[in-house]
Write a protein that holds these residues in place. Structure first.
Motif, PDB file in Angstrom:
ATOM      1  N   VAL A  88       9.700  23.712  22.016  1.00  0.00           N
ATOM      2  CA  VAL A  88       9.897  22.419  21.991  1.00  0.00           C
ATOM      3  C   VAL A  88       9.548  21.650  20.777  1.00  0.00           C
ATOM      4  O   VAL A  88       8.455  21.958  20.158  1.00  0.00           O
ATOM      5  CB  VAL A  88       8.816  21.805  23.243  1.00  0.00           C
ATOM      6  N   GLY A  89      10.710  21.215  20.222  1.00  0.00           N
ATOM      7  CA  GLY A  89      10.599  20.717  18.650  1.00  0.00           C
ATOM      8  C   GLY A  89      10.924  19.296  18.934  1.00  0.00           C
ATOM      9  O   GLY A  89      10.796  18.608  19.544  1.00  0.00           O
ATOM     10  N   ARG A  90      10.893  18.759  17.696  1.00  0.00           N
ATOM     11  CA  ARG A  90      10.712  17.080  17.479  1.00  0.00           C
ATOM     12  C   ARG A  90      12.112  16.509  16.972  1.00  0.00           C
ATOM     13  O   ARG A  90      12.865  17.385  16.235  1.00  0.00           O
ATOM     14  CB  ARG A  90       9.584  16.647  16.833  1.00  0.00           C
ATOM     15  N   ARG A  91      12.496  15.468  17.465  1.00  0.00           N
ATOM     16  CA  ARG A  91      13.884  14.889  17.013  1.00  0.00           C
ATOM     17  C   ARG A  91      13.387  13.749  16.471  1.00  0.00           C
ATOM     18  O   ARG A  91      12.377  13.020  16.724  1.00  0.00           O
ATOM     19  CB  ARG A  91      14.638  14.984  18.138  1.00  0.00           C
ATOM     20  N   PRO A  92      14.476  13.101  15.596  1.00  0.00           N
ATOM     21  CA  PRO A  92      14.073  11.761  15.280  1.00  0.00           C
ATOM     22  C   PRO A  92      14.295  10.620  16.164  1.00  0.00           C
ATOM     23  O   PRO A  92      14.633  11.018  17.113  1.00  0.00           O
ATOM     24  CB  PRO A  92      15.402  11.604  14.092  1.00  0.00           C
ATOM     25  N   GLY A  93      13.577   9.638  15.675  1.00  0.00           N
ATOM     26  CA  GLY A  93      13.670   8.383  16.584  1.00  0.00           C
ATOM     27  C   GLY A  93      12.488   8.199  17.714  1.00  0.00           C
ATOM     28  O   GLY A  93      11.751   8.843  17.626  1.00  0.00           O
ATOM     29  N   GLU A  94      12.555   7.461  18.496  1.00  0.00           N
ATOM     30  CA  GLU A  94      11.599   6.969  19.712  1.00  0.00           C
ATOM     31  C   GLU A  94      11.837   7.553  21.051  1.00  0.00           C
ATOM     32  O   GLU A  94      13.224   7.732  21.180  1.00  0.00           O
ATOM     33  CB  GLU A  94      11.484   5.583  19.469  1.00  0.00           C
ATOM     34  N   SER A  95      11.039   7.666  21.750  1.00  0.00           N
ATOM     35  CA  SER A  95      11.251   8.144  23.161  1.00  0.00           C
ATOM     36  C   SER A  95      11.943   6.951  23.926  1.00  0.00           C
ATOM     37  O   SER A  95      11.659   5.827  23.712  1.00  0.00           O
ATOM     38  CB  SER A  95      10.031   8.429  24.280  1.00  0.00           C
ATOM     39  N   ARG A  96      12.806   7.275  24.873  1.00  0.00           N
ATOM     40  CA  ARG A  96      13.508   6.092  25.594  1.00  0.00           C
ATOM     41  C   ARG A  96      12.960   5.985  27.009  1.00  0.00           C
ATOM     42  O   ARG A  96      12.434   6.931  27.547  1.00  0.00           O
ATOM     43  CB  ARG A  96      15.015   6.518  25.605  1.00  0.00           C
ATOM     44  N   THR A  97      13.339   4.960  27.501  1.00  0.00           N
ATOM     45  CA  THR A  97      12.855   4.792  28.869  1.00  0.00           C
ATOM     46  C   THR A  97      14.008   5.078  29.906  1.00  0.00           C
ATOM     47  O   THR A  97      15.003   4.616  29.688  1.00  0.00           O
ATOM     48  CB  THR A  97      12.694   3.218  29.146  1.00  0.00           C
ATOM     49  N   THR A  98      13.658   5.849  30.971  1.00  0.00           N
ATOM     50  CA  THR A  98      14.559   6.342  31.788  1.00  0.00           C
ATOM     51  C   THR A  98      14.169   5.895  33.470  1.00  0.00           C
ATOM     52  O   THR A  98      13.319   6.347  33.824  1.00  0.00           O
ATOM     53  CB  THR A  98      14.894   7.575  31.878  1.00  0.00           C
ATOM     54  N   LEU A  99      14.779   5.172  33.984  1.00  0.00           N
ATOM     55  CA  LEU A  99      14.387   4.598  35.300  1.00  0.00           C
ATOM     56  C   LEU A  99      15.420   5.385  36.350  1.00  0.00           C
ATOM     57  O   LEU A  99      16.493   5.759  36.149  1.00  0.00           O
ATOM     58  CB  LEU A  99      14.908   3.013  35.678  1.00  0.00           C
ATOM     59  N   ILE A 100      14.582   5.862  37.350  1.00  0.00           N
ATOM     60  CA  ILE A 100      15.209   6.481  38.607  1.00  0.00           C
ATOM     61  C   ILE A 100      15.210   5.696  39.623  1.00  0.00           C
ATOM     62  O   ILE A 100      14.292   5.321  40.252  1.00  0.00           O
ATOM     63  CB  ILE A 100      14.620   7.805  38.982  1.00  0.00           C
ATOM     64  N   LEU A 101      16.442   4.960  39.970  1.00  0.00           N
ATOM     65  CA  LEU A 101      16.321   4.171  41.114  1.00  0.00           C
ATOM     66  C   LEU A 101      16.934   4.969  42.493  1.00  0.00           C
ATOM     67  O   LEU A 101      17.793   5.301  42.629  1.00  0.00           O
ATOM     68  CB  LEU A 101      17.539   2.858  41.074  1.00  0.00           C
ATOM     69  N   ILE A 102      15.835   4.929  43.467  1.00  0.00           N
ATOM     70  CA  ILE A 102      15.944   5.747  44.578  1.00  0.00           C
ATOM     71  C   ILE A 102      16.210   4.894  45.681  1.00  0.00           C
ATOM     72  O   ILE A 102      15.220   3.908  46.157  1.00  0.00           O
ATOM     73  CB  ILE A 102      14.951   6.655  44.611  1.00  0.00           C
ATOM     74  N   GLU A 103      17.246   5.073  46.354  1.00  0.00           N
ATOM     75  CA  GLU A 103      17.665   4.201  47.701  1.00  0.00           C
ATOM     76  C   GLU A 103      16.885   4.917  48.701  1.00  0.00           C
ATOM     77  O   GLU A 103      16.502   6.188  48.814  1.00  0.00           O
ATOM     78  CB  GLU A 103      19.371   4.554  47.846  1.00  0.00           C
ATOM     79  N   PRO A 104      16.726   4.096  50.032  1.00  0.00           N
ATOM     80  CA  PRO A 104      16.323   4.660  51.216  1.00  0.00           C
ATOM     81  C   PRO A 104      16.467   6.182  51.761  1.00  0.00           C
ATOM     82  O   PRO A 104      15.865   6.633  52.214  1.00  0.00           O
ATOM     83  CB  PRO A 104      16.412   3.497  51.983  1.00  0.00           C
ATOM     84  N   ASP A 105      17.960   6.281  51.385  1.00  0.00           N
ATOM     85  CA  ASP A 105      18.576   7.680  51.917  1.00  0.00           C
ATOM     86  C   ASP A 105      18.302   9.017  50.928  1.00  0.00           C
ATOM     87  O   ASP A 105      18.815   9.760  51.304  1.00  0.00           O
ATOM     88  CB  ASP A 105      20.100   7.593  52.281  1.00  0.00           C
ATOM     89  N   GLY A 106      17.465   8.573  49.735  1.00  0.00           N
ATOM     90  CA  GLY A 106      17.207   9.596  48.793  1.00  0.00           C
ATOM     91  C   GLY A 106      18.228   9.550  47.677  1.00  0.00           C
ATOM     92  O   GLY A 106      18.037  10.281  46.918  1.00  0.00           O
TER      93      GLY A 106
END
Length: 291
Positions: A88-106
């Motif tokens: 695992v290496g490093r890349r330029p920039g900042e970490s980004r936010t990832t949202l996982i939107l989960i519906e009732p049926d999965g």
């Protein structure tokens, strides 16, 4: 125990469980992890890698993360999950936010925030020449990071590649893709389309169709498989774990039909878990391949 190399994203997912299905113009409530939009381990590389470790294998994860608290946290979570993060290496920039939107049926929607792909220049992964002790029994290229083709070319075992992968120029024995990601012209003749890209080494393209199972297309025809029926809780990561199950079986010498069935079983197990990387899978959930 086998040694596998997974090349793919290592990230922090922030899940939100919705009270209803997504609808344009709608309004609804949701529930976040720990009630504060907390993060869980995610990313395609981590999802596949954790399933492999749950099955008792050693996994080197090759990835690139930002040099900030988010990158540090994702590496710490990966190590706690049993993944080897030497690559695992490093890349330029900042970490980004990832949202996982989960519906009732999965079913889920992955929402990446504030990612400017056009300006993100990635460095190469650590080189195989610098890590001669890493000799994987199989490789899964989930994300075509710079340098992924060198690892695939050096691997003595089978190479599975997630497709489409526009920047990947290395070898592949099998490519795996979702039907939702393919152009209708490709779906009309998947094997010929994939062979044009990957050349004569390619033996099969596997097209997944969610609850409808998967189909392997080869020069000799098609092989279909269906996983067991399960209650879907969260479909996040199921495709990644499907590919991991396929890799396990092919590395053990399975034929394509048996490997496809094994992969479907792993994918079905994953959708029944409330997680991205399947950290909460019970012991024995991801069974080894048995002829």
């Amino acid at each position: 125990m086998a040694n596998f190399l997974v090349i793919g994203a290592l990230a922090l997912d922030r899940p939100v469980w919705l009270e209803g299905g997504l609808e344009r113009g709608g309004r609804m409530a949701g529930r976040s992890l720990e009630g504060r939009l907390a993060a869980r381990l995610g990313g395609g590389g981590a999802n596949a890698g954790v399933a492999l470790t749950k099955a008792g294998h050693h996994v080197n994860l090759a990835s690139l993360v930002a040099p900030d608290d988010g990158g540090d946290q994702s590496i710490a979570m990966a190590k706690a999950a049993g993944l080897d993060t030497t690559l695992v290496g490093r890349r330029p920039g900042e970490s980004r936010t990832t949202l996982i939107l989960i519906e009732p049926d999965g079913e889920r929607l992955v929402l990446g925030l504030d990612l400017d792909r056009a300006r993100l220049v990635l460095p190469p992964l650590p080189s195989p020449a610098d890590h001669p002790a890493i000799q994987p029994d199989g490789v899964y290229v989930r994300a075509a990071f710079p340098g992924a083709d060198a690892w695939a070319a050096a691997a003595p075992g089978p190479v599975i590649v997630h497709w489409p992968a526009p920047t990947y120029a290395g070898p592949a024995d099998v490519v795996v893709c979702s039907a939702d990601d393919l152009h209708p012209d490709v779906l009309a003749d998947p094997f010929s389309a994939a062979r044009l890209v990957f050349g004569p080494r390619l033996s099969a393209i596997v097209v997944t169709r969610g609850a409808d199972g998967a189909c392997a297309h080869t020069a000799d025809g098609q092989i279909a498989a269906q996983g067991p029926s399960v209650q879907v809780i969260d479909s996040t990561g199921a495709g990644d774990v499907f590919a991991a199950g396929l890799l396990v079986a092919l590395s053990a010498g399975a034929g394509l039909e048996a490997a496809l069935q094994h992969a479907c079983a792993w994918g079905a197990t994953t959708v029944g878990l409330p997680s991205s990387a399947p950290l909460d899978a019970p012991a024995g959930a991801y069974r080894p391949f048995a002829p």
